[in-house]
Design an enzyme around this catalytic site. Structure first.
Site, PDB file in Angstrom:
ATOM      1  N   SER A   1     -25.778 -95.480 -30.035  1.00 13.42           N
ATOM      2  CA  SER A   1     -26.941 -95.450 -30.915  1.00 13.42           C
ATOM      3  C   SER A   1     -28.104 -94.723 -30.222  1.00 13.42           C
ATOM      4  O   SER A   1     -27.952 -93.575 -29.825  1.00 13.42           O
ATOM      5  CB  SER A   1     -27.307 -96.874 -31.337  1.00 13.42           C
ATOM      6  N   MET A   2     -29.247 -95.369 -30.027  1.00 10.82           N
ATOM      7  CA  MET A   2     -30.333 -94.738 -29.289  1.00 10.82           C
ATOM      8  C   MET A   2     -29.835 -94.258 -27.927  1.00 10.82           C
ATOM      9  O   MET A   2     -30.246 -93.204 -27.421  1.00 10.82           O
ATOM     10  CB  MET A   2     -31.502 -95.703 -29.097  1.00 10.82           C
TER      11      MET A   2
END
Length: 256
Positions: free
Chosen positions: A96-97
């Protein structure tokens, strides 16, 4: 312990010992995530790999430190910590991030004449593919609703007001970092990119994941799993197989 050693210990967590000739795996947590998320990965690959899990400011034992809410600044800080390590063949894994952060860190390291052999980018659309997202501007209930939608946090944490109150500042800061992140369309790394995505991820379509190919001049591979944004918890063994697949050629590469 010197100041430099203390700073490195705050950023870089090692849960299992590894040999001096081990390949290195650096793990980048998701928004609101902590280094301990990758403890099972460390257990799986040590001692053949030196598994380093990043601990960003603003969470767990670093919760009194201000979050870094700009992804480029966070990548700069991580780059400096990794440059201080001994050179060895390295693989990055980020979810994700953490996938965007792994990419930006790899790009910065390559500008300094080093960098990983491969970046595994999980659960994130290509860096220059944008959406209008403003979760970081929501109130606390709005952020909790997003956490529940993605099913990325255990129900026990969501129901524990004290733990949740401690986690929300890190979540808000991380969401601000990733939602305000922008990447030039022509930014590319030279290392290989392996992209893992969930076919039902509400944050990333398969087409958006495929666009990672535009951000490398090296080998590219895409694998689609069943499941949503946190497909990797459902398919931990298969994801670890992908990590092992990346580590094997790195192990036979020369650090340069």
């Amino acid at each position: 312990m010197t100041t430099a050693d203390d700073t490195q210990a705050r950023w870089l967590r090692r849960y299992h010992p590894a040999g001096t000739d081990a390949v290195r795996l650096v793990c980048f947590p998701h928004a609101g995530g902590s280094a301990s998320f990758y403890h099972p990965v460390s257990a799986r690959f040590a001692p053949a790999a030196e598994v380093i899990s990043l601990q960003y400011p603003g969470r767990q034992d670093r919760r009194k430190e201000p979050c870094v809410s700009d992804l480029g600044t966070l990548a700069d800080l991580i780059t400096e910590q990794l440059l201080a390590l001994d050179e060895r063949p390295t693989v990055f894994f980020g979810h994700s991030m953490g996938a965007a952060l792994a990419f930006e860190t790899a790009w910065r390291l390559e500008q300094r004449g080093t960098g990983p052999h491969t970046v595994l980018a999980s659960g994130r659309r290509a860096p220059s593919t944008t959406r209008a997202e403003e979760v970081h501007k929501r109130d606390d209930d709005g952020i909790v609703a997003e956490m529940k939608r993605l099913n990325g946090t255990a129900a026990g944490v969501l129901g524990d007001e004290e733990i949740l109150r401690m986690a929300l500042p890190a979540l808000r800061g991380d969401y601000r970092a990733i939602e305000t992140y922008s990447c030039p369309a022509d930014r590319r790394v030279r290392c290989g990119l392996t992209v893992l995505t969930g076919e039902d991820d509400p944050l990333t379509t398969v087409e958006e994941a495929e666009r990672w190919q535009d951000h490398t001049t090296g080998p590219f591979r895409l694998r689609v799993f069943g499941g949503g944004h946190f497909f990797l918890t459902q398919h931990l063994s298969a994801v670890q197989t992908e990590i092992g697949r990346a580590l094997d050629p790195a192990r036979h590469a020369t650090a340069s």
